[in-house]
Design a protein around this motif. Structure first.
Motif, PDB file in Angstrom:
ATOM      1  N   LYS A 118       7.239   6.402   4.846  1.00  0.00           N
ATOM      2  CA  LYS A 118       7.650   6.669   3.468  1.00  0.00           C
ATOM      3  C   LYS A 118       6.440   6.526   2.544  1.00  0.00           C
ATOM      4  O   LYS A 118       5.594   5.659   2.723  1.00  0.00           O
ATOM      5  N   CYS A 119       6.381   7.378   1.530  1.00  0.00           N
ATOM      6  CA  CYS A 119       5.266   7.345   0.586  1.00  0.00           C
ATOM      7  C   CYS A 119       5.699   7.940  -0.740  1.00  0.00           C
ATOM      8  O   CYS A 119       6.829   8.403  -0.888  1.00  0.00           O
ATOM      9  N   PHE A 120       4.778   7.929  -1.700  1.00  0.00           N
ATOM     10  CA  PHE A 120       5.044   8.541  -2.997  1.00  0.00           C
ATOM     11  C   PHE A 120       4.003   9.627  -3.233  1.00  0.00           C
ATOM     12  O   PHE A 120       2.793   9.398  -3.068  1.00  0.00           O
ATOM     13  N   GLU A 139       2.771  -8.112  -0.989  1.00  0.00           N
ATOM     14  CA  GLU A 139       2.588  -7.568  -2.341  1.00  0.00           C
ATOM     15  C   GLU A 139       3.090  -6.136  -2.455  1.00  0.00           C
ATOM     16  O   GLU A 139       3.611  -5.722  -3.498  1.00  0.00           O
ATOM     17  N   PHE A 140       2.937  -5.378  -1.373  1.00  0.00           N
ATOM     18  CA  PHE A 140       3.368  -3.982  -1.385  1.00  0.00           C
ATOM     19  C   PHE A 140       4.598  -3.798  -0.488  1.00  0.00           C
ATOM     20  O   PHE A 140       4.974  -4.686   0.271  1.00  0.00           O
ATOM     21  N   GLY A 141       5.203  -2.629  -0.571  1.00  0.00           N
ATOM     22  CA  GLY A 141       6.369  -2.336   0.240  1.00  0.00           C
ATOM     23  C   GLY A 141       6.003  -2.064   1.695  1.00  0.00           C
ATOM     24  O   GLY A 141       4.862  -2.251   2.116  1.00  0.00           O
ATOM     25  N   LYS A 142       6.988  -1.583   2.450  1.00  0.00           N
ATOM     26  CA  LYS A 142       6.768  -1.288   3.862  1.00  0.00           C
ATOM     27  C   LYS A 142       6.765   0.222   4.083  1.00  0.00           C
ATOM     28  O   LYS A 142       7.402   0.977   3.350  1.00  0.00           O
ATOM     29  N   ASN A 178       2.643  -3.510   3.239  1.00  0.00           N
ATOM     30  CA  ASN A 178       2.713  -4.968   3.140  1.00  0.00           C
ATOM     31  C   ASN A 178       1.584  -5.594   2.317  1.00  0.00           C
ATOM     32  O   ASN A 178       1.768  -5.893   1.145  1.00  0.00           O
ATOM     33  N   ASP A 179       0.420  -5.779   2.911  1.00  0.00           N
ATOM     34  CA  ASP A 179      -0.694  -6.419   2.197  1.00  0.00           C
ATOM     35  C   ASP A 179      -1.774  -5.432   1.781  1.00  0.00           C
ATOM     36  O   ASP A 179      -2.860  -5.829   1.360  1.00  0.00           O
TER      37      ASP A 179
END
Length: 209
Positions: A148-150, A98-101, A174-175
């Motif tokens: 990596k992040c925001f 559902e989410f990125g890596k 990922n999850d």
């Protein structure tokens, strides 16, 4: 707390805060982070009071939320209320994929960033407790220890209280995703900025999906 294990490890800080010592916390499902002796894990009656305040406002309270605060609040020490500092680490679970890596930059466009800013601005404007957004500092992708992040950073104020700097880092894994929120009074930046910098640099996400 059952989802956190305190590892008795004391590490001296840099020359700027030579007297500051750090304890290494292992956070289940995430990894580890160093926390200065200027802070404590929010617990006991004070944690319950803060939780009750959020619930009273209709704000969802998750068990996957860990809060570190200026030392002394748990016991109600008078001097502890002369400052304000919080580091909150929240884990949000989702579905596999559902989410990125962590190794990939956030999939976010300039338009997405504008939508985020508008949504948060509207949320502050609707607040009835006197909490207001003063100005934006930054909203951009970032890298912390290779992950990596925001990052979202802004200045806020509650009624006529001192300004508070808020720095948020969202890591997708990922999850699940992790949100690390670091806040402090701007007047106390000289104390907290170097401490928070060391905490962030110490963050090790070992549960890579």
């Amino acid at each position: 707390m059952k989802n956190i294990i305190l590892i008795l490890l004391l590490i001296c800080c840099n020359k700027t805060f030579a007297q500051t010592k750090y304890e290494k916390y292992q956070i289940t499902g995430l990894g580890t982070i160093l926390v200065p002796d200027l802070m404590e894990l929010q617990d006991g009656l004070y944690r319950q009071q803060e939780t009750d305040k959020l619930k009273a406002k209709g704000i969802e309270v998750s068990g996957d939320k860990i809060v570190f605060q200026q030392k002394g609040l748990n016991l109600g020490t008078k001097n502890a209320f002369s400052s304000y500092a919080r580091v909150t680490i929240t884990t949000t679970m989702g579905r596999p994929g559902e989410f990125g890596k962590l190794s990939q930059p956030p999939n976010i466009s300039a338009q997405d960033i504008q939508v985020i800013k508008e949504a948060m601005t509207a949320k502050f404007a609707a607040n009835r407790d006197g909490l207001k957004l003063v100005n934006w500092i930054t909203t951009a992708p970032a890298v912390v220890n290779g992950n990596k992040c925001f990052r979202i950073s802004y200045l806020r104020q509650l009624k006529n209280n001192p300004y508070v700097v808020v720095d948020m880092y969202e890591f997708q894994n990922n999850d699940r995703k992790y949100m690390v929120m670091m806040s402090y009074r701007r007047d106390d930046a000289r104390t907290w900025e170097p401490v928070y910098k060391k905490m962030l640099e110490s963050l090790q996400i070992t549960n890579v999906k």
